[in-house]
Design an enzyme around this catalytic site. Structure first.
Site, mmCIF file in Angstrom:
data_model
loop_
_atom_site.group_PDB
_atom_site.id
_atom_site.type_symbol
_atom_site.label_atom_id
_atom_site.label_comp_id
_atom_site.label_asym_id
_atom_site.label_seq_id
_atom_site.Cartn_x
_atom_site.Cartn_y
_atom_site.Cartn_z
ATOM 1 N N HIS A 69 0.829 -1.213 0.000
ATOM 2 C CA HIS A 69 0.000 0.000 0.000
ATOM 3 C C HIS A 69 0.863 1.263 0.000
ATOM 4 C CE1 HIS A 69 -3.273 -2.728 1.165
ATOM 5 N NE2 HIS A 69 -4.099 -1.764 0.779
ATOM 6 N N LYS B 83 -0.957 4.958 4.710
ATOM 7 C CA LYS B 83 -1.900 4.029 5.356
ATOM 8 C C LYS B 83 -1.572 3.871 6.833
ATOM 9 C CE LYS B 83 -4.091 -0.467 4.774
ATOM 10 N NZ LYS B 83 -5.394 0.122 5.118
HETATM 11 N N1 NDP Z 1 -12.858 -0.768 2.173
HETATM 12 C C1 NDP Z 1 -12.196 -0.343 1.096
HETATM 13 O O1 NDP Z 1 -12.430 -0.789 -0.037
HETATM 14 C C2 NDP Z 1 -11.163 0.707 1.270
HETATM 15 C C3 NDP Z 1 -10.856 1.107 2.535
HETATM 16 N N2 NDP Z 1 -9.970 2.123 2.746
HETATM 17 C C4 NDP Z 1 -9.819 2.567 4.113
HETATM 18 O O2 NDP Z 1 -10.519 3.784 4.270
HETATM 19 C C5 NDP Z 1 -9.915 4.569 5.295
HETATM 20 C C6 NDP Z 1 -9.655 5.968 4.770
HETATM 21 O O3 NDP Z 1 -8.719 5.891 3.724
HETATM 22 P P1 NDP Z 1 -8.278 7.185 2.886
HETATM 23 O O4 NDP Z 1 -9.454 7.845 2.272
HETATM 24 O O5 NDP Z 1 -7.173 6.714 2.030
HETATM 25 O O6 NDP Z 1 -7.692 8.108 4.061
HETATM 26 P P2 NDP Z 1 -7.512 9.703 4.077
HETATM 27 O O7 NDP Z 1 -6.581 9.992 5.200
HETATM 28 O O8 NDP Z 1 -7.163 10.182 2.720
HETATM 29 O O9 NDP Z 1 -8.970 10.253 4.427
HETATM 30 C C7 NDP Z 1 -9.562 10.190 5.669
HETATM 31 C C8 NDP Z 1 -10.244 11.522 5.931
HETATM 32 O O10 NDP Z 1 -11.083 11.357 7.076
HETATM 33 C C9 NDP Z 1 -10.782 12.404 7.990
HETATM 34 N N3 NDP Z 1 -11.088 11.882 9.327
HETATM 35 C C10 NDP Z 1 -10.323 11.101 10.102
HETATM 36 N N4 NDP Z 1 -10.972 10.823 11.250
HETATM 37 C C11 NDP Z 1 -12.151 11.458 11.204
HETATM 38 C C12 NDP Z 1 -13.243 11.564 12.081
HETATM 39 N N5 NDP Z 1 -13.248 10.959 13.271
HETATM 40 N N6 NDP Z 1 -14.298 12.310 11.716
HETATM 41 C C13 NDP Z 1 -14.321 12.939 10.520
HETATM 42 N N7 NDP Z 1 -13.290 12.891 9.634
HETATM 43 C C14 NDP Z 1 -12.230 12.152 9.969
HETATM 44 C C15 NDP Z 1 -9.333 12.706 7.776
HETATM 45 O O11 NDP Z 1 -8.983 13.961 8.293
HETATM 46 P P3 NDP Z 1 -7.470 14.160 8.864
HETATM 47 O O12 NDP Z 1 -6.584 13.978 7.676
HETATM 48 O O13 NDP Z 1 -7.479 15.547 9.395
HETATM 49 O O14 NDP Z 1 -7.261 13.109 9.898
HETATM 50 C C16 NDP Z 1 -9.262 12.631 6.249
HETATM 51 O O15 NDP Z 1 -9.683 13.838 5.644
HETATM 52 C C17 NDP Z 1 -8.666 3.789 5.726
HETATM 53 O O16 NDP Z 1 -8.973 3.029 6.865
HETATM 54 C C18 NDP Z 1 -8.413 2.853 4.560
HETATM 55 O O17 NDP Z 1 -7.745 1.683 4.939
HETATM 56 C C19 NDP Z 1 -9.326 2.731 1.703
HETATM 57 C C20 NDP Z 1 -9.551 2.324 0.417
HETATM 58 C C21 NDP Z 1 -10.500 1.270 0.103
HETATM 59 O O1 LIG Z 2 -5.777 2.116 2.860
HETATM 60 C C1 LIG Z 2 -6.053 1.742 1.693
HETATM 61 O O2 LIG Z 2 -5.708 2.377 0.689
HETATM 62 C C2 LIG Z 2 -6.831 0.512 1.537
HETATM 63 N N1 LIG Z 2 -7.330 -0.024 2.599
HETATM 64 C C3 LIG Z 2 -8.139 -1.198 2.635
HETATM 65 C C4 LIG Z 2 -7.469 -2.290 3.447
HETATM 66 O O3 LIG Z 2 -6.874 -1.995 4.494
HETATM 67 O O4 LIG Z 2 -7.540 -3.453 3.042
HETATM 68 C C5 LIG Z 2 -8.613 -1.622 1.273
HETATM 69 C C6 LIG Z 2 -7.629 -1.419 0.180
HETATM 70 O O5 LIG Z 2 -6.588 -2.327 0.357
HETATM 71 C C7 LIG Z 2 -7.109 -0.003 0.185
#
Ligand code: NDP
Ligand SMILES: O=C(O)C1=N[C@H](C(=O)O)C[C@H](O)C1
Length: 275
Positions: free
Chosen positions: A164, A168
């Protein structure tokens, strides 16, 4: 006949990498209406989420009050859904709060422990509220996992490698943990020891599940999300690999889950249960 109300959607973590994609996908979906965009990032407060996501003004300002956003969503005509892509440190509380307000959580955020998922399932059951925790919304990953489960009937040796981007927060990835869980459902142990192995540097062999499945995590700029499941047997290797090149790949799964969570009365874990 009265027309079906659009599904009111709150996006939590709307300003993040995944949140912005979800905003674009929801805004483009005819049967959904984006009612609130929540993000804790101080720099983003008050900005129009459509402008930030790159899909034009939506007249939805970013706010940091999740509870107020959930209340707002319950005042709409349809059953509301909260899509959460935030951070492992807050996702558990976010899901409990949504369920308490009668809002269906669709959770992409990873990092929840098995105990937390169990606890949320019990809470959703008690509230008779549908909820979905989906470690990976990509259809390709579901297919990889199904192929891995089939291969595990014939191979006793397997290791998982997940790669990743280096922003992350959690390791191993939620997907790798779920993949190992699916392989464990067969009820067998993997990787019988061939030698007395010594790790000369801690972590060299990755982490190991109770069924003996090794998981290795790589974090580098330039990566998005990738996973290999490598099976080994004398004289052959069978490698399954999934690569993402754009976070748009998760959106068909996100939209499908938003639609399918509405009639549920309990918590579902994994996209394969909804396909
Ligand atoms: N299930 C799936 O298919 C996928 C899952 N993911 C998961 O999704 C999650 C987010 O990933 P990603 O978008 O890359 O992360 P980012 O850091 O790009 O985005 C997260 C956003 O949420 C904000 N945030 C964090 N905590 C809070 C809260 N308590 N309340 C409101 N806003 C909050 C952050 O603000 P700040 O930066 O100020 O903390 C940031 O703007 C991760 O856990 C990742 O592993 C990602 C891709 C695919
Ligand atoms: O953080 C990510 O980017 C992703 N998080 C998810 C995970 O922890 O499996 C899904 C995907 O791999 C992208």
């Amino acid at each position: 006949m009265a027309s079906q109300a659009a599904i009111p959607v709150v996006v939590n973590g709307a300003g993040g990498k995944m949140g912005r994609e979800v905003v674009k996908a929801v805004a483009a979906a005819d049967d959904m209406s984006l009612v609130a965009a929540v993000d804790r990032s101080p720099d983003l407060q008050g900005q129009d989420i459509g402008e930030l996501a790159g899909c034009g003004e939506l007249e939805v300002p970013i706010v940091n009050d999740l509870q107020a956003a959930l209340v707002l969503s319950t005042q709409e005509r349809g059953t509301p859904v909260m899509v959460d892509f935030t951070h492992p440190d807050s996702v558990y509380d976010n899901v409990r709060t949504a369920i308490a307000y009668g809002v269906r959580p669709v959770v992409g955020t990873t990092g929840l422990s098995a105990e937390e998922i169990q606890d949320l399932a019990e809470f959703a059951d008690k509230a008779s509220t549908g909820a979905a925790i989906i470690p990976n919304f990509s259809i390709g990953m579901v297919l990889l996992q199904q192929a891995a489960v089939r291969a595990s009937q014939y191979f006793d040796h397997v290791e998982i490698l997940e790669l990743h981007h280096n922003q992350k927060a959690d390791a191993p990835s939620g997907t790798a943990i779920q993949t190992a869980q699916l392989l464990a459902e067969l009820g067998k142990s993997y990787n019988p020891a061939r030698v007395n192995e010594t790790e000369k540097m801690p972590g060299a062999r990755g982490t190991c599940t109770s069924e003996g499945i090794r998981i290795h995590s790589i974090r580098l700029p330039g990566l998005i999300a990738h996973q290999e499941v490598i099976f080994g047997a004398p004289g052959e290797l069978y490698t399954l690999r999934h690569d993402t090149s754009d976070r748009a790949c998760y959106m068909p799964g996100v939209l499908l889950t938003i639609r399918k969570v509405l009639p549920l009365k309990s918590l579902v874990y994994g996209l394969e249960k909804l396909l």
